[in-house]
Every structure is written in C-alpha cells, then in structure tokens.
Enzyme design. Sequence first.
Site, PDB file in Angstrom:
ATOM      1  N   GLY A 257     -47.694  49.772 -71.508  1.00  0.00           N
ATOM      2  CA  GLY A 257     -47.732  51.229 -71.709  1.00  0.00           C
ATOM      3  C   GLY A 257     -47.403  51.981 -70.437  1.00  0.00           C
ATOM      4  O   GLY A 257     -47.070  51.373 -69.407  1.00  0.00           O
TER       5      GLY A 257
ATOM      6  N   TYR B 139     -61.041  60.548 -81.469  1.00  0.00           N
ATOM      7  CA  TYR B 139     -60.589  59.887 -80.236  1.00  0.00           C
ATOM      8  C   TYR B 139     -61.680  59.942 -79.171  1.00  0.00           C
ATOM      9  O   TYR B 139     -62.060  58.925 -78.587  1.00  0.00           O
ATOM     10  CB  TYR B 139     -59.302  60.569 -79.752  1.00  0.00           C
TER      11      TYR B 139
ATOM     12  N   ILE C  99     -49.377  53.975 -68.294  1.00  0.00           N
ATOM     13  CA  ILE C  99     -50.250  53.721 -67.134  1.00  0.00           C
ATOM     14  C   ILE C  99     -50.303  52.211 -66.847  1.00  0.00           C
ATOM     15  O   ILE C  99     -50.228  51.787 -65.698  1.00  0.00           O
ATOM     16  CB  ILE C  99     -51.676  54.271 -67.368  1.00  0.00           C
TER      17      ILE C  99
ATOM     18  N   GLY D 218     -46.250  51.068 -76.224  1.00  0.00           N
ATOM     19  CA  GLY D 218     -45.667  50.554 -74.981  1.00  0.00           C
ATOM     20  C   GLY D 218     -44.342  49.851 -75.273  1.00  0.00           C
ATOM     21  O   GLY D 218     -44.023  49.569 -76.431  1.00  0.00           O
TER      22      GLY D 218
ATOM     23  N   ALA E 279     -61.012  51.935 -69.311  1.00  0.00           N
ATOM     24  CA  ALA E 279     -60.402  53.264 -69.160  1.00  0.00           C
ATOM     25  C   ALA E 279     -60.920  54.182 -70.251  1.00  0.00           C
ATOM     26  O   ALA E 279     -60.739  53.935 -71.436  1.00  0.00           O
ATOM     27  CB  ALA E 279     -58.891  53.156 -69.238  1.00  0.00           C
TER      28      ALA E 279
ATOM     29  N   LEU F 217     -56.872  49.104 -70.790  1.00  0.00           N
ATOM     30  CA  LEU F 217     -56.185  50.384 -71.012  1.00  0.00           C
ATOM     31  C   LEU F 217     -55.663  50.520 -72.443  1.00  0.00           C
ATOM     32  O   LEU F 217     -55.300  51.620 -72.859  1.00  0.00           O
ATOM     33  CB  LEU F 217     -54.984  50.500 -70.058  1.00  0.00           C
TER      34      LEU F 217
END
Length: 324
Positions: free
Chosen positions: A10, A149, A12, A36, A117, A76
């Site tokens: 992805g 989320y 990050i 990603g 994360a 992540l």
Amino acid sequence: MRVLVTGGAGFIGSHLCDALLDAGHEVRALDDLSTGTLANLTAALARPGCDFIEGDIRNTSLVERALEHCDAVVHLAARIGLRIIVESPFDTLDVNARGTESVVQAALKNNTPVLVASTSEVYGYSTKIPSNEDDPICFGSPTIGRWSYACAKAYDEFYALALHRERGLPVVVVRLFNTVGARQSGRYGMVIPRLTEQALTGKALTVYGDGTQTRCFCSVRDVTAALSTIVSRIHALAGEVLNIGNPVEMTILNLAKEILERTASTSTIEFVPFSQAYPVGFEEIMRRVPDISKARQAISFDPKVPLESILDDVIAGLRSTAKR
Ligand code: UDP
C-alpha cells in the site's frame, strides 16, 4: 531485524518497506493487493532482503507462516478510503477488526512485537484541539456508516493493548493523522492526490463545503522515519499509544490554491456541497490537529517535510505515472 509489514504494497506500507531496508533491516511485505499494488514495491523487491507474500490477513495460518523468522510486525493492512468504508461496511469491519485480531493472535504465538497502525479518526467528534492520546473519544451513531471505520480501529487498539496488559505481548499503537505523499491514490477519496490530479488534467478542483475545514498533512517520509524508529525501540515503547502527524494546520481552500500554484494549473475551484460530495452515511469533521508532544519526547519525533515539498513529491509521482 526482519520485519513483517502487513499492507506492505500500500501507500504507507511500501514507503515503510523502503525506509526499513534503508535502515538495514530485512522486510517481508504481506498484502492482498486490494488497494495496494506490486508497482509500489518495485524498488524494494529489487533489493536484497525483501520478499512479498500475497494474502488476506484474516487467514491466521498464512499470517503465522509469514511471521516465521520475523522479529517484529508492523500492521498497516486495512480497508481505507471513504468510498470503500461507506459502500462496503461489512467488509470494512471484518478486515479492520477481525483482520487485526488475526495478525495480533499470530504474533502472540511467538511473542513477536507488534506496531498497530490506528488513525486520527478515533478522535471522532472530539472538539478538543489539539488531540492528545488520553483524550476521550466520541463517535457518531452506528446508523452513520462513516463511524464503522473509527469504531473498528478503536477496537483494534483495545484488543492489542489488552493482549499487552494481560499476556505481555509487546504492542505499540500509532494514530496517524493524514499521511500524504507520492503513491497515494485519489481513487478512494484522499484530498491531495485527488486535487493534484484534477489540477494536472485541467479539471476543476472539487473543494467540499466552503473549504474552511482544516487538516494537518504529514509527509509519508516523516511518518515512515517515525515508524522505523519505533520498530527499532519497540520493546522499550511497549504499551504506548503515540500520535504521529504534523501539527501544521491548513484549510482545504488554501490547500487547493497551493496546488494550483505549484502545478501552474489554470483549473478553477468548484465548491461542492457536502450533501453532494458524500454518499449517505458520511459526516464531515471540520478540524483535526495532533498533539505530538508525547512522540517528540518518546522518539524525538520532529516532522520536517513542509507541505510545499509534499506537494512536489505528489506532483512528480503523478507526472511519472502519467508518462508510463
Ligand atoms: N476534500 C475535498 N475535496 C475532495 C476530497 C476531500 O474538499 O475532492 C476534503 C474533505 O472534505 C476533508 C479533507 O479534504 O475535509 C480531507 O479529506 P481526506 O479524505 O483526504 O481525509 P480525511 O477526511 O479522512 O481526513
């Protein structure tokens, strides 16, 4: 160290793979390639000490195999972006909650330290500016899709921190505030790649509302440097929650003007009412600012990349993709 990066293909994650390799670590990227892409990992995979596994984090035995011979995991992988969150609320919850359980449970088997994360979204409606790690959080109703989320990410924090407290798993949680830079896609809603792409293609820049809402944008270069430092000190930081962001605040209207200037675009700015911009089930947050004093103290975090350089990174990235 050998580090497993979930979501490694992805935006990050791929920058983090580069930063960890630069710091002398070995890296294994795990990604389902839903948002990603392998193109993000082209440079990393060409270097020694980097490999890639395609798969879903909800598959715990796959994560356990991916974790073999790893000294730490940076988690992540997540469903992100407002369109995906509002249009696929079940999948968002399932990946972001059950997927995290799976990663943390796999890590628990060998007591592998985990960096989880999280996101500034967990501060929800909080009106206290800047947001501090110990502030109470306040979400909207479960009838409003957006909050699924934030809720899943807050659950991830509780889950991982509980395993730290009760089972001794070394866990660090980071709350990321609007990480931006090259390779970020505008497809899922993120404002900087969206507006920059519009400016580069001569389309009107879509500023939602009157553009007075603000965000604090942090370069992915500053973020991945911080994550790499945390990984190298993960045992000492176990049990901590850290805000990672750049406290410099900017209105979205000023951001749009800056993008027009840096791209030398003749595009106009179009104000789009929130009711038109967002699908049903979405509410705008007007301000979000990180208090980073804890990260400054814990890891000497000092975000350095100014917005102008961030925009130049994004512009260069989009121009080179357009050429391919
Ligand atoms: N935004 C905008 N135009 C767009 C996309 C986003 O004005 O085309 C605004 C959005 O209303 C929000 C800000 O930009 O205030 C940041 O949006 P993004 O989705 O990047 O991040 P988040 O809202 O999750 O902080």
